[in-house]
Design a protein around this motif. Structure first.
Motif, PDB file in Angstrom:
ATOM      1  N   MET A 156      51.166  16.914  21.462  1.00  0.00           N
ATOM      2  CA  MET A 156      51.801  17.010  22.790  1.00  0.00           C
ATOM      3  C   MET A 156      50.727  17.059  23.862  1.00  0.00           C
ATOM      4  N   GLY A 157      51.083  16.633  25.006  1.00  0.00           N
ATOM      5  CA  GLY A 157      50.102  16.537  26.103  1.00  0.00           C
ATOM      6  C   GLY A 157      49.615  17.865  26.597  1.00  0.00           C
ATOM      7  N   LYS A 158      48.972  17.815  27.714  1.00  0.00           N
ATOM      8  CA  LYS A 158      48.402  19.033  28.253  1.00  0.00           C
ATOM      9  C   LYS A 158      49.434  19.760  29.105  1.00  0.00           C
ATOM     10  N   VAL A 159      49.422  21.059  29.024  1.00  0.00           N
ATOM     11  CA  VAL A 159      50.323  21.813  29.889  1.00  0.00           C
ATOM     12  C   VAL A 159      49.555  22.861  30.672  1.00  0.00           C
ATOM     13  N   LEU A 160      50.180  23.224  31.790  1.00  0.00           N
ATOM     14  CA  LEU A 160      49.651  24.272  32.641  1.00  0.00           C
ATOM     15  C   LEU A 160      50.518  25.498  32.386  1.00  0.00           C
ATOM     16  N   LEU A 161      49.883  26.633  32.151  1.00  0.00           N
ATOM     17  CA  LEU A 161      50.617  27.885  31.959  1.00  0.00           C
ATOM     18  C   LEU A 161      50.487  28.695  33.240  1.00  0.00           C
ATOM     19  N   SER A 162      51.613  29.231  33.728  1.00  0.00           N
ATOM     20  CA  SER A 162      51.520  30.088  34.914  1.00  0.00           C
ATOM     21  C   SER A 162      52.225  31.406  34.641  1.00  0.00           C
ATOM     22  N   PHE A 163      51.717  32.477  35.215  1.00  0.00           N
ATOM     23  CA  PHE A 163      52.446  33.744  35.131  1.00  0.00           C
ATOM     24  C   PHE A 163      52.057  34.685  36.250  1.00  0.00           C
ATOM     25  N   ASP A 164      52.923  35.689  36.444  1.00  0.00           N
ATOM     26  CA  ASP A 164      52.735  36.650  37.529  1.00  0.00           C
ATOM     27  C   ASP A 164      53.327  37.984  37.103  1.00  0.00           C
ATOM     28  N   THR A 165      52.604  39.060  37.418  1.00  0.00           N
ATOM     29  CA  THR A 165      53.082  40.406  37.055  1.00  0.00           C
ATOM     30  C   THR A 165      52.968  41.341  38.254  1.00  0.00           C
ATOM     31  N   GLY A 188      55.764  30.370  33.558  1.00  0.00           N
ATOM     32  CA  GLY A 188      56.134  28.969  33.733  1.00  0.00           C
ATOM     33  C   GLY A 188      55.232  28.075  32.908  1.00  0.00           C
ATOM     34  N   ILE A 189      55.789  26.945  32.494  1.00  0.00           N
ATOM     35  CA  ILE A 189      54.987  25.947  31.783  1.00  0.00           C
ATOM     36  C   ILE A 189      55.305  24.591  32.388  1.00  0.00           C
ATOM     37  N   ALA A 190      54.256  23.830  32.682  1.00  0.00           N
ATOM     38  CA  ALA A 190      54.470  22.534  33.303  1.00  0.00           C
ATOM     39  C   ALA A 190      53.611  21.501  32.603  1.00  0.00           C
ATOM     40  N   ARG A 191      54.142  20.292  32.515  1.00  0.00           N
ATOM     41  CA  ARG A 191      53.348  19.205  31.940  1.00  0.00           C
ATOM     42  C   ARG A 191      52.622  18.492  33.068  1.00  0.00           C
ATOM     43  N   TYR A 192      51.404  18.154  32.767  1.00  0.00           N
ATOM     44  CA  TYR A 192      50.527  17.514  33.703  1.00  0.00           C
ATOM     45  C   TYR A 192      50.819  16.024  33.664  1.00  0.00           C
ATOM     46  N   THR A 193      51.215  15.458  34.795  1.00  0.00           N
ATOM     47  CA  THR A 193      51.595  14.043  34.748  1.00  0.00           C
ATOM     48  C   THR A 193      50.672  13.146  35.555  1.00  0.00           C
ATOM     49  N   GLY A 194      49.940  13.726  36.493  1.00  0.00           N
ATOM     50  CA  GLY A 194      49.169  12.856  37.378  1.00  0.00           C
ATOM     51  C   GLY A 194      47.712  13.233  37.417  1.00  0.00           C
ATOM     52  N   GLU A 195      47.028  12.646  38.335  1.00  0.00           N
ATOM     53  CA  GLU A 195      45.630  12.983  38.557  1.00  0.00           C
ATOM     54  C   GLU A 195      45.573  14.349  39.216  1.00  0.00           C
ATOM     55  N   PRO A 196      44.428  15.021  39.134  1.00  0.00           N
ATOM     56  CA  PRO A 196      44.329  16.319  39.781  1.00  0.00           C
ATOM     57  C   PRO A 196      44.628  16.172  41.275  1.00  0.00           C
ATOM     58  N   LEU A 197      45.304  17.129  41.796  1.00  0.00           N
ATOM     59  CA  LEU A 197      45.556  17.229  43.221  1.00  0.00           C
ATOM     60  C   LEU A 197      46.458  16.128  43.787  1.00  0.00           C
ATOM     61  N   ASN A 198      47.129  15.397  42.945  1.00  0.00           N
ATOM     62  CA  ASN A 198      48.174  14.511  43.451  1.00  0.00           C
ATOM     63  C   ASN A 198      49.272  15.353  44.065  1.00  0.00           C
ATOM     64  N   ALA A 199      50.141  14.753  44.825  1.00  0.00           N
ATOM     65  CA  ALA A 199      51.180  15.539  45.478  1.00  0.00           C
ATOM     66  C   ALA A 199      52.071  16.253  44.466  1.00  0.00           C
ATOM     67  N   HIS A 200      52.524  15.567  43.446  1.00  0.00           N
ATOM     68  CA  HIS A 200      53.430  16.198  42.478  1.00  0.00           C
ATOM     69  C   HIS A 200      52.958  15.931  41.059  1.00  0.00           C
ATOM     70  N   PRO A 201      51.856  16.551  40.659  1.00  0.00           N
ATOM     71  CA  PRO A 201      51.305  16.166  39.361  1.00  0.00           C
ATOM     72  C   PRO A 201      51.953  16.877  38.169  1.00  0.00           C
ATOM     73  N   PHE A 202      52.982  17.678  38.396  1.00  0.00           N
ATOM     74  CA  PHE A 202      53.525  18.444  37.272  1.00  0.00           C
ATOM     75  C   PHE A 202      55.034  18.296  37.125  1.00  0.00           C
ATOM     76  N   ASP A 203      55.457  18.240  35.872  1.00  0.00           N
ATOM     77  CA  ASP A 203      56.868  18.387  35.535  1.00  0.00           C
ATOM     78  C   ASP A 203      57.051  19.811  35.042  1.00  0.00           C
ATOM     79  N   ILE A 204      57.956  20.536  35.647  1.00  0.00           N
ATOM     80  CA  ILE A 204      58.182  21.900  35.171  1.00  0.00           C
ATOM     81  C   ILE A 204      58.988  21.832  33.865  1.00  0.00           C
ATOM     82  N   LEU A 205      58.419  22.369  32.789  1.00  0.00           N
ATOM     83  CA  LEU A 205      59.124  22.355  31.498  1.00  0.00           C
ATOM     84  C   LEU A 205      59.945  23.618  31.306  1.00  0.00           C
TER      85      LEU A 205
END
Ligand code: KG4
Ligand code: ZN
Length: 810
Positions: free
Chosen positions: A1-10, A18-35
């Motif tokens: 499976m591709g690369k994902v970004l993990l996010s969390f806050d406490t 949150g987990i999102a799949r990286y779809t674009g180049e860094p710093l594109n306007a919408h580079p992530f799909d929220i999974l």
């Protein structure tokens, strides 16, 4: 499976993942799909729930930890301990996985959640800040993009609302103001009536919109990376560069400030807590720049690193043009900022650019485009930091190889690259246009941990077979952040970042400052402990360890939690088991580290700033506490007596030095509990007697013989401790007597005990001073006794302020 970004806050009462799949180049306007994006109620339970929730979120998507390409964490503002749990865990996970870490404002994440709900126009967020205060934020949302008016701050609603209303009015934008945030639970009336009085058209948001969620964190990351957050965004990706956002100073500092004002002393007009420090700073100027990273031990040339932006071009050109062989013209540099597969990092000293490096993602390899430093910044490790930072950032690209060209005559650069694991791969003849010099082609492995792994396995396997488990430990129970790598009784590294200077002016350890300092130092101290294991250029990789260990009790709970959260994250990331160690057992093992021949049964006297205990061990790992102090600890008594004498903190060493020239029989101070027939101690009566004596002398104008007071006080302590220790040894039949803790540095105490034990034919052990005071080598050594047969901690482990060593627990 591709690369994902993990996010969390406490930061708040809810835990968001949150987990999102990286779809674009860094710093594109919408580079992530929220999974996935979820929030759970977790009041005061973030430390217990966080890692399990992350694991569950990954598992639901059929992912595992290895799929995490980067981590985004909420930096607050919020509950100080809550925020630290999130940030410390994130540092550990990112460090353990070898992936970049980014921090975002929790307020930005809430604003993004509101934007994602479809709201357009103005929103006012009031997050609960406790103490009758809120974290206010005014944000404008246009076509889904959020702009927040100012940085995070805190205040009582009645104090902050007039400003917010002013700011809102000045914007002159129409529409309805959406009001959100969990601060409404307590402050709904004062907030709504302020808007009503001001004649502002407002509307209350759904309660859920006032909370962070995983998707909001990821959107906040994208926005911050594009320069659309008022908070400074540190984008080096280094876990050591991410700190909590604090909007208040510690109470101790606040009280100090109020006292200064009351005394008419000048205090700076407006102070705020810095992100990096427990110590208040002035708002404005350099202090708001990206912090220089938590290289606590690396302050000789403290450059701050960040990605370069077009406004840095002028300074880049100036450095490039001053080179012997300038290669990059202004036009070429400008063109770089139009490209997306680029990373340009700069090193700044006091806000001034002193070096930079560029990296490109070329056909699956990272290519180093340029590494330059200003003459003032040469030979200070700046180039090395730039390359390592660029490599860290480029981990996002998930490439295996990094390549570069260097002039064949540039020996120092070639050496630097070789020390980073680069090898020579060929020559491009007459590559440089100015003098037709050849270029040496070099390449290295992107994953530095793996390079180091290869090196380590070739060098140290044979030696390792002989020794026991290799353990990396962290200690953060009080005011030292310490890390060490230990193999059975061999200390491979022992690193201590002391905070004493930050506490000294308060005359003792301030818990909130201790916790802040731990999170600043933890990554640097761990890195340093791994690096210091060998003289080679390669730090020990986490994969070369058998286990991790951390002090989980007893101590300052807010301080313990930082270390525990970090190490749990590290264990999660690098898949090594983590052992939780009792700090007192650690002090006992400091003796075993120094004297492996120690045998049970033994009696240990543990005397430190926080403890005074007599402990009996009948068998390895089994302890019975014979007695403890009923009030003050021994070190604490030394510290308080020193304070009464007007001496500085910590007072123990000063009192013992003074005592050397004093008469121990000059003043008859009480010997509390001397004849109590048990093993309990009491030091507060003695402390009070000494302080009373000092005050009386001051009142009558009698001259104070500080050395006599010190010597007489110290003798009173020693008499009781020696007599109880002797009885403990006689009653238990112990063959060894172990002295442990910071007060073991006291020469008179050591000598008194040594003489008494010699008469009883009992062997005495006192560790070298570095292992008497708080350190992590002793924690690692204690863990070594458990690895391979005891259960490691699981993700739900928590720290505890109090814990008995006794087994079975009674
Ligand atoms: O073990 P430690 O480093 O930290 C705690 O776990 O508390 O001990 C620090 C304590 C301080 O209170 C310090 O004043 C005391 O040990 N100490 C001494 C001496 N050196 C340090 N007390 C008496 N005599 C000394 N020479
Ligand atoms: Zn200690």
């Amino acid at each position: 499976m591709g690369k994902v970004l993990l996010s969390f806050d406490t930061a708040g009462d809810f835990l968001s993942v949150g987990i999102a799949r990286y779809t674009g180049e860094p710093l594109n306007a919408h580079p992530f799909d929220i999974l996935s994006s979820e929030s759970f109620p977790a009041p005061r339970r973030a430390n217990i729930m966080l890692l399990s929730k992350i694991d569950e979120a990954l598992a639901e998507l059929d992912l595992d930890r290895g799929d995490i390409a980067a981590v985004v964490v909420g930096r607050g503002p919020g509950s100080f301990t809550g925020v630290r749990i999130g940030v410390a865990t994130a540092k550990g996970i990112a460090r353990g996985l070898g992936v970049p870490l980014y921090g975002v404002s929790t307020t930005d994440a809430i604003a993004q959640r509101i934007a994602a709900s479809g709201h357009e126009g103005w929103a006012f967020i009031a997050a609960d800040a406790m103490r009758k205060e809120i974290y206010p934020a005014l944000a404008y949302i246009e076509a889904g993009a959020v702009s927040r008016v100012r940085r995070d701050y805190v205040g009582k609603p009645e104090a902050v609302l007039p400003d917010a209303i002013d700011e809102y009015r000045r914007s002159s934008a129409g529409g309805t103001l959406l009001v959100a945030g969990n601060g409404l639970l307590k402050h709904r009336d004062s907030i709504t009536s302020a808007f009503e009085t001001a004649g502002i058209d407002y509307e209350m948001a759904d309660e859920s919109l006032g909370m962070v969620d995983g998707a909001g964190l990821i959107a906040a990351y994208v926005a911050a990376a594009n320069g659309r957050s008022p908070e400074p965004f540190v984008d080096t990706g280094r876990p050591g560069d991410v700190f909590p956002i604090y909007t208040r100073m510690s109470d101790a500092e606040e009280i100090e400030r109020v006292k200064k004002i009351a005394a008419g002393d000048s205090v700076p007009a407006y102070e705020k807590a810095s992100d990096r420090s427990g110590v208040g700073i002035l708002v404005g100027g350099d202090s708001l720049d990206a912090p220089a990273g938590d290289r606590a031990l690396d302050s000789a040339f403290p450059v701050a690193l960040r990605s370069l932006v077009p406004s840095d071009i002028e300074a880049m050109v100036a450095i490039e043009e001053a080179l012997e062989h300038p290669e990059w013209t202004r036009g070429l540099i400008e063109a770089e900022f139009e490209l997306i597969n680029r990373i340009w990092v700069g090193a700044f000293l006091q806000g001034e650019l002193v070096g930079f490096a560029g990296f490109a993602d070329l056909a699956g390899d990272v290519h180093v485009l340029d590494v330059v430093t200003a003459p003032t910044a040469r030979r200070k490790g700046v180039a090395r930091k730039l390359i390592l930072t660029g490599m860290q950032r480029a981990l996002e690209w998930r490439t295996n190889k990094i390549t570069l060209e260097v002039r064949v005559s540039n020996d120092s650069a070639i050496k630097l690259y070789e020390s980073l694991g680069f090898v020579q791969a060929g020559v491009r003849p007459s590559y440089y246009s100015d003098n037709h010099e050849d270029a040496l082609i070099m390449w290295g492995e992107m994953v530095t941990d793996e390079i180091a792994q290869t090196w380590w396995s070739s060098v140290s396997r044979q030696e390792r077979a002989e020794s026991g488990a290799r353990i990396l430990a962290l200690e953060s129970s009080c005011d030292e952040t310490a890390a060490a790598v230990v193999e059975e009784n061999t200390v491979m590294s022992n690193v201590i970042a002391s905070q004493i200077d930050f506490h000294a002016r308060f005359g003792g350890v301030v818990p909130e400052i201790a916790s802040r300092k731990h999170i600043e130092a933890v990554t640097g101290v761990i890195d340093e402990a791994l690096a210091a294991t060998s003289a080679s250029a390669f730090s020990m990789p986490l994969s070369a360890l058998d286990a991790l260990a951390v002090t989980d009790s007893p101590g300052l709970v807010g301080a313990l939690v930082v270390g525990l959260a970090f190490m749990k994250g590290l264990s999660f990331g690098c898949a090594k088991p983590l052992y939780g160690i009792n700090h007192l057992e650690g002090h006992i093992y400091a003796n075993i580290l120094a004297h492996p021949e120690i045998e049970t049964p033994f009696v240990a006297l543990l005397v430190s700033g926080g403890h005074t205990s007599l402990i009996h061990s009948s068998e390895p790992g089994f302890y019975r506490t014979l007695g403890e102090t009923l009030d003050d600890a021994t070190g604490e008594a030394f510290d308080k007596v020193a304070k009464a004498l007007g001496l500085s903190y910590p007072g123990g060493p000063i009192i013992s030095a003074l005592a050397e020239t004093g008469n121990p029989r000059a003043i008859a101070f009480p010997r509390a509990m001397m004849k109590s027939g048990d093993y309990a101690f009491s030091l507060s009566g003695l402390k009070t007697a000494v302080i009373t004596h000092i005050h009386k002398a001051q009142e009558t104008g009698e001259e104070l013989a500080a050395n006599d007071i010190a010597a007489s006080f110290q003798q009173a302590v020693i008499d009781v401790q020696v007599s109880k220790s002797v009885r403990a040894v006689q009653e238990t039949g112990a063959k060894w007597f172990l002295l442990a803790g910071g007060v073991a540095a006291n020469k008179a105490l050591r000598e008194g005990l040594a003489q008494a034990m010699e008469r009883l034919d009992v062997k005495v052990s006192v560790p070298p001073f570095v292992y008497c005071t708080d350190n992590a080598a002793m924690i690692a050594r204690a863990a070594a006794a458990r690895v391979f047969h005891d259960a490691p901690l699981d993700f739900t482990a928590d720290a505890s302020a109090r814990a008995s060593l006794d087994f079975p627990k009674i």
